[in-house]
Write a protein that holds these residues in place. Structure first.
Motif, PDB file in Angstrom:
ATOM      1  N   VAL A  54       0.846  -1.199   0.000  1.00 52.87           N
ATOM      2  CA  VAL A  54       0.000   0.000   0.000  1.00 52.87           C
ATOM      3  C   VAL A  54       0.882   1.249   0.000  1.00 52.87           C
ATOM      4  CG1 VAL A  54      -1.750   1.302   1.285  1.00 52.87           C
ATOM      5  CG2 VAL A  54      -1.919  -1.190   1.110  1.00 52.87           C
ATOM      6  N   ASP A  55       1.941   1.239   0.803  1.00 56.35           N
ATOM      7  CA  ASP A  55       2.864   2.378   0.840  1.00 56.35           C
ATOM      8  C   ASP A  55       3.485   2.617  -0.542  1.00 56.35           C
ATOM      9  OD1 ASP A  55       2.454   2.858   3.535  1.00 56.35           O
ATOM     10  OD2 ASP A  55       4.224   1.723   4.175  1.00 56.35           O
ATOM     11  N   GLU A  56       3.909   1.543  -1.200  1.00 57.06           N
ATOM     12  CA  GLU A  56       4.496   1.667  -2.536  1.00 57.06           C
ATOM     13  C   GLU A  56       3.478   2.236  -3.525  1.00 57.06           C
ATOM     14  OE1 GLU A  56       5.925  -2.246  -3.453  1.00 57.06           O
ATOM     15  OE2 GLU A  56       7.531  -2.117  -1.965  1.00 57.06           O
ATOM     16  N   TRP A  57       2.229   1.774  -3.423  1.00 59.08           N
ATOM     17  CA  TRP A  57       1.187   2.273  -4.312  1.00 59.08           C
ATOM     18  C   TRP A  57       0.968   3.776  -4.077  1.00 59.08           C
ATOM     19  CZ3 TRP A  57      -3.519   4.623  -3.495  1.00 59.08           C
ATOM     20  CH2 TRP A  57      -4.312   4.798  -4.623  1.00 59.08           C
ATOM     21  N   MET A  58       0.901   4.177  -2.796  1.00 59.62           N
ATOM     22  CA  MET A  58       0.683   5.592  -2.496  1.00 59.62           C
ATOM     23  C   MET A  58       1.860   6.436  -2.993  1.00 59.62           C
ATOM     24  SD  MET A  58      -1.441   5.749   1.124  1.00 59.62           S
ATOM     25  CE  MET A  58      -0.126   5.165   2.144  1.00 59.62           C
ATOM     26  N   ASP A  59       3.084   5.952  -2.813  1.00 62.29           N
ATOM     27  CA  ASP A  59       4.261   6.671  -3.315  1.00 62.29           C
ATOM     28  C   ASP A  59       4.191   6.831  -4.831  1.00 62.29           C
ATOM     29  OD1 ASP A  59       5.272   6.878  -0.742  1.00 62.29           O
ATOM     30  OD2 ASP A  59       6.694   5.210  -0.987  1.00 62.29           O
ATOM     31  N   SER A  60       3.763   5.774  -5.526  1.00 61.43           N
ATOM     32  CA  SER A  60       3.684   5.847  -6.992  1.00 61.43           C
ATOM     33  C   SER A  60       2.628   6.854  -7.438  1.00 61.43           C
ATOM     34  CB  SER A  60       3.398   4.473  -7.602  1.00 61.43           C
ATOM     35  OG  SER A  60       2.059   4.067  -7.375  1.00 61.43           O
ATOM     36  N   GLU A  63       4.244  10.273  -7.067  1.00 60.01           N
ATOM     37  CA  GLU A  63       5.217  10.469  -8.143  1.00 60.01           C
ATOM     38  C   GLU A  63       4.511  10.752  -9.468  1.00 60.01           C
ATOM     39  OE1 GLU A  63       7.599   6.946  -8.046  1.00 60.01           O
ATOM     40  OE2 GLU A  63       8.452   7.457  -6.096  1.00 60.01           O
ATOM     41  N   HIS A  64       3.409  10.052  -9.714  1.00 65.53           N
ATOM     42  CA  HIS A  64       2.646  10.260 -10.952  1.00 65.53           C
ATOM     43  C   HIS A  64       2.097  11.688 -10.997  1.00 65.53           C
ATOM     44  CE1 HIS A  64       0.021   9.474 -14.334  1.00 65.53           C
ATOM     45  NE2 HIS A  64      -0.986   9.970 -13.646  1.00 65.53           N
ATOM     46  N   GLN A  65       1.556  12.158  -9.885  1.00 67.97           N
ATOM     47  CA  GLN A  65       0.996  13.520  -9.835  1.00 67.97           C
ATOM     48  C   GLN A  65       2.083  14.576  -9.996  1.00 67.97           C
ATOM     49  OE1 GLN A  65      -2.215  14.488  -9.882  1.00 67.97           O
ATOM     50  NE2 GLN A  65      -2.645  12.335 -10.155  1.00 67.97           N
ATOM     51  N   GLU A  66       3.249  14.321  -9.412  1.00 65.90           N
ATOM     52  CA  GLU A  66       4.350  15.277  -9.521  1.00 65.90           C
ATOM     53  C   GLU A  66       4.873  15.358 -10.949  1.00 65.90           C
ATOM     54  OE1 GLU A  66       7.132  13.968  -6.563  1.00 65.90           O
ATOM     55  OE2 GLU A  66       6.028  14.935  -4.941  1.00 65.90           O
TER      56      GLU A  66
END
Length: 68
Positions: A54-60, A63-66
């Motif tokens: 879940v943490d990896e998904w939230m980080d991705s 990153e996608h939004q940035e």
């Protein structure tokens, strides 16, 4: 003894909802669309999500939004 809160390795739906800030209905929608990691069955009636996934998904997602 430490006052640190223990974060569980496995999250059930209520915990997942609290952890992500998304409602269970929205999480189920994302899962059905293949846009959120699927759960793991640890018992025929118990589904869980691994917190690190879940943490990896939230980080991705961040990153996608940035990148936009």
């Amino acid at each position: 003894m430490s006052n640190k809160a223990i974060t569980p390795r496995w999250l059930r739906m209520k915990q997942l909802s609290d952890y992500t800030g998304f409602s269970p209905a929205y999480l189920y929608k994302l899962i059905s669309l293949g846009k959120f990691p699927a759960s793991k069955k640890i018992d025929p009636k118990i589904s869980v999500w691994e917190r690190t996934v879940v943490d990896e998904w939230m980080d991705s997602q961040v990153e996608h939004q940035e990148a936009l």
